[in-house]
Design a protein around this motif. Sequence first.
Motif, short mmCIF file in Angstrom:
data_model
loop_
_atom_site.label_atom_id
_atom_site.label_comp_id
_atom_site.label_asym_id
_atom_site.label_seq_id
_atom_site.Cartn_x
_atom_site.Cartn_y
_atom_site.Cartn_z
N ALA A 47 -6.97 1.79 4.22
CA ALA A 47 -7.71 2.47 3.15
C ALA A 47 -6.77 2.99 2.06
N ALA A 48 -5.46 2.94 2.30
CA ALA A 48 -4.50 3.46 1.32
C ALA A 48 -4.51 2.60 0.06
N PRO A 49 -4.25 3.21 -1.11
CA PRO A 49 -4.34 2.44 -2.36
C PRO A 49 -3.26 1.37 -2.48
N ALA A 50 -3.62 0.25 -3.12
CA ALA A 50 -2.66 -0.84 -3.34
C ALA A 50 -1.80 -0.51 -4.56
N VAL A 51 -0.54 -0.94 -4.53
CA VAL A 51 0.36 -0.74 -5.67
C VAL A 51 1.22 -1.99 -5.88
N ALA A 105 1.15 5.02 -10.31
CA ALA A 105 0.76 5.71 -9.09
C ALA A 105 1.90 6.57 -8.55
N GLU A 106 3.11 6.13 -8.78
CA GLU A 106 4.27 6.84 -8.23
C GLU A 106 5.54 6.33 -8.90
N ALA A 153 -5.15 -2.46 -10.27
CA ALA A 153 -6.46 -2.57 -10.94
C ALA A 153 -6.45 -1.82 -12.27
N SER A 154 -6.08 -0.55 -12.25
CA SER A 154 -6.17 0.24 -13.47
C SER A 154 -4.90 0.13 -14.32
N ARG A 183 2.60 0.77 -9.80
CA ARG A 183 1.34 0.83 -10.54
C ARG A 183 0.18 0.43 -9.67
N ASP A 184 -0.94 1.05 -9.95
CA ASP A 184 -2.20 0.63 -9.37
C ASP A 184 -2.54 -0.71 -10.04
N ARG A 190 0.84 -1.20 0.00
CA ARG A 190 0.00 0.00 0.00
C ARG A 190 0.87 1.25 0.00
#
Length: 363
Positions: free
Chosen positions: A71-75, A96-97, A91-92, A88-89, A49
């Motif tokens: 709740a932080a986004p997964a990468v 991400a960074e 899912a999409s 990378r995210d 995350r």
Amino acid sequence: MKTKVGIIFGGKSGEHEVSIQSAKSIYEALDRDKYEPILLGVDKQGVWRLGRDASFILNASNPKLIALNAAAPAVVPVESPGEALALRDPASGSVAEIVDVFFPIMHGTFGEDGSLQGLLKMVDAPFVGASVLGSAVGMDKEVMKRLLRDAGIPTPRFACVRSVRSRLEAAVEGLGLPLFVKPCNLGSSVGISKVKRMQELHPAVERALRFDRKVIIEEAIQGREIEVAVLGNDDPKASVCGEIIPQHEFYSYEAKYIDENGAMLRIPADLPAWISDQVRDLAVKVFKTLECEGMGRVDFFVKPDGTAMVNEINTLPGFTKISMYPKLWEATGLPYPELLDRLIQLALERHGKERALERGAEF
Ligand SMILES: Nc1ncnc2c1ncn2[C@@H]1O[C@H](COP(=O)(O)OP(=O)(O)O)[C@@H](O)[C@H]1O
Ligand SMILES: [Mg+2]
């Protein structure tokens, strides 16, 4: 442009919470003029995350309740065609960074045993600390001791077993009593027993086998527990010596993490110069013998006659501001933020040298 440092922490091991504390200290101390910290917390299920500020770490001031913000986004880390590495995210698939260098501070299984280092090598990312080989060798207490023995470095005598069906009494013949029984690839004293009577051996091995498929049994050494911090790649240097004074039967899990007064740290250790010089030289020799890079904390037993035996190396030692490794460097004249700076520079240097190597055969 600031260097983006991806601090990887948490993880599936029993040292998840300790690792969050180490990461928090690093996050706070990184020199913001040079570096931009990116928080990469691995949750207990293994999901990475991404956090960009301190709100990612919940209950930060309570070591028992400290946790990642779920709740932080997964990468996921992926190699990018440019110089830096993309997160990378999953899912999409969108970026991400971007991270320039990683600072893994995930103690124990997966983080310290070469697994994480392998992943970072696969995506061609520079990272702090030992690489795959040094991490794996440092984690496996049997392989580590075989290499030390081969290099003529004193370490307690040992035997290994993989089941309780082994003839245990025969395996430990000559090691005497007491004995230390340990899972081969673990840390934090988890699953370790001190065996004082032969009848305790079987249950101690059974217990250790719950944590690992291989168990090491060692002769007990009577001595003071002295630790040295080592820093560097090709020309590693040793810090002053520190001493751990456990208030329990040995430096157990309880002494390390549960009992606040479980152990005292003395830095520098009160040792005559001839002993500390010998121990520091030995620490560098251990670091090189075990193929380590970046950092490592080498732990010794110093016997009443002043001779030292190596207990183990920790390639990702505890890294909070009050942990032994940073404290030892501070006492040697290298403050915490400068230590971080040095470690990151060593990571970039090594990566640069590896990149410069030729990969294929010459025709
Ligand atoms: N051979 C030994 N002789 C005496 N004490 C030992 C021995 N092995 C381990 N211990 C005690 O147990 C503690 C934990 O063992 P260690 O091998 O360092 O495991 P870990 O990797 O979990 O830290 C040591 O710090 C020391 O107090
Ligand atoms: Mg130890």
